[in-house]
Design a protein around this motif. Sequence first.
Motif, mmCIF file in Angstrom:
data_model
loop_
_atom_site.group_PDB
_atom_site.id
_atom_site.type_symbol
_atom_site.label_atom_id
_atom_site.label_comp_id
_atom_site.label_asym_id
_atom_site.label_seq_id
_atom_site.Cartn_x
_atom_site.Cartn_y
_atom_site.Cartn_z
ATOM 1 N N ILE A 3 -36.855 -24.874 -9.234
ATOM 2 C CA ILE A 3 -37.041 -23.459 -8.891
ATOM 3 C C ILE A 3 -37.913 -22.771 -9.943
ATOM 4 C CG2 ILE A 3 -35.826 -21.243 -8.664
ATOM 5 C CD1 ILE A 3 -33.595 -22.872 -7.178
ATOM 6 N N TYR A 35 -28.771 -20.504 -4.685
ATOM 7 C CA TYR A 35 -28.462 -21.868 -5.116
ATOM 8 C C TYR A 35 -27.965 -21.994 -6.559
ATOM 9 C CZ TYR A 35 -31.020 -23.075 -0.901
ATOM 10 O OH TYR A 35 -31.435 -23.166 0.409
ATOM 11 N N GLY A 69 -33.534 -18.689 -5.516
ATOM 12 C CA GLY A 69 -32.609 -19.121 -6.567
ATOM 13 C C GLY A 69 -31.264 -18.415 -6.519
ATOM 14 N N MET A 89 -39.344 -17.659 -5.209
ATOM 15 C CA MET A 89 -38.404 -18.613 -5.813
ATOM 16 C C MET A 89 -37.235 -17.909 -6.496
ATOM 17 S SD MET A 89 -39.601 -21.269 -4.612
ATOM 18 C CE MET A 89 -38.226 -22.232 -5.191
#
Length: 182
Positions: A19, A57, A54, A50
């Motif tokens: 990421i 995750y 992020g 990103m």
Amino acid sequence: MNQKKNRENLEKMMLVILIGALAIVLGIIESMIPIKLPIPGMKLGLANIMIVIGLYYLDVKDMFFVIMLKTFLTTLLLGTFSMFAYGFVGALLSYICMVSAFKVLKEKISLIGISMIGGVMHNIGQIIVAMILIKTKAIAYYMMFLLPIGLLTGVVIGLVAKLVMSRLNEFQLFRNHYKLNN
């Protein structure tokens, strides 16, 4: 048990690196696009694709590391100290607000809504830095231009992030760490 924990740590580290690296690459690509935008310092914020991804995750600490890495390395490669100040404060304020919205409104706010919050707050952070560095509050008038642009870029970044995430979730690594499954 220990082997499973090691695997989880390795997967998390791989996600952080992936990421972060993609955010840096998108920032570099954006700097190469010869688009003349009407407001000084205005960008699309492709690297934020990103950052938004992020959120879904990685944990708060890992995403903070990604933001620091992205801001520091893109500044080192492309910019100046003032660019770092604008980028870091904008990214940090944006991230704090996106994380807060994500945690509080997890099931009630869309990825696009989170991205819109990020776009607006990034601009507010940059205006705060500009007022401090330039030593005038008059720069705040840019808000009437930047806030709608932040909303618009937030929508675009959110839509792209949503499309990318639909593909990322096809991979076990990403499915295992997707927060809305938990």
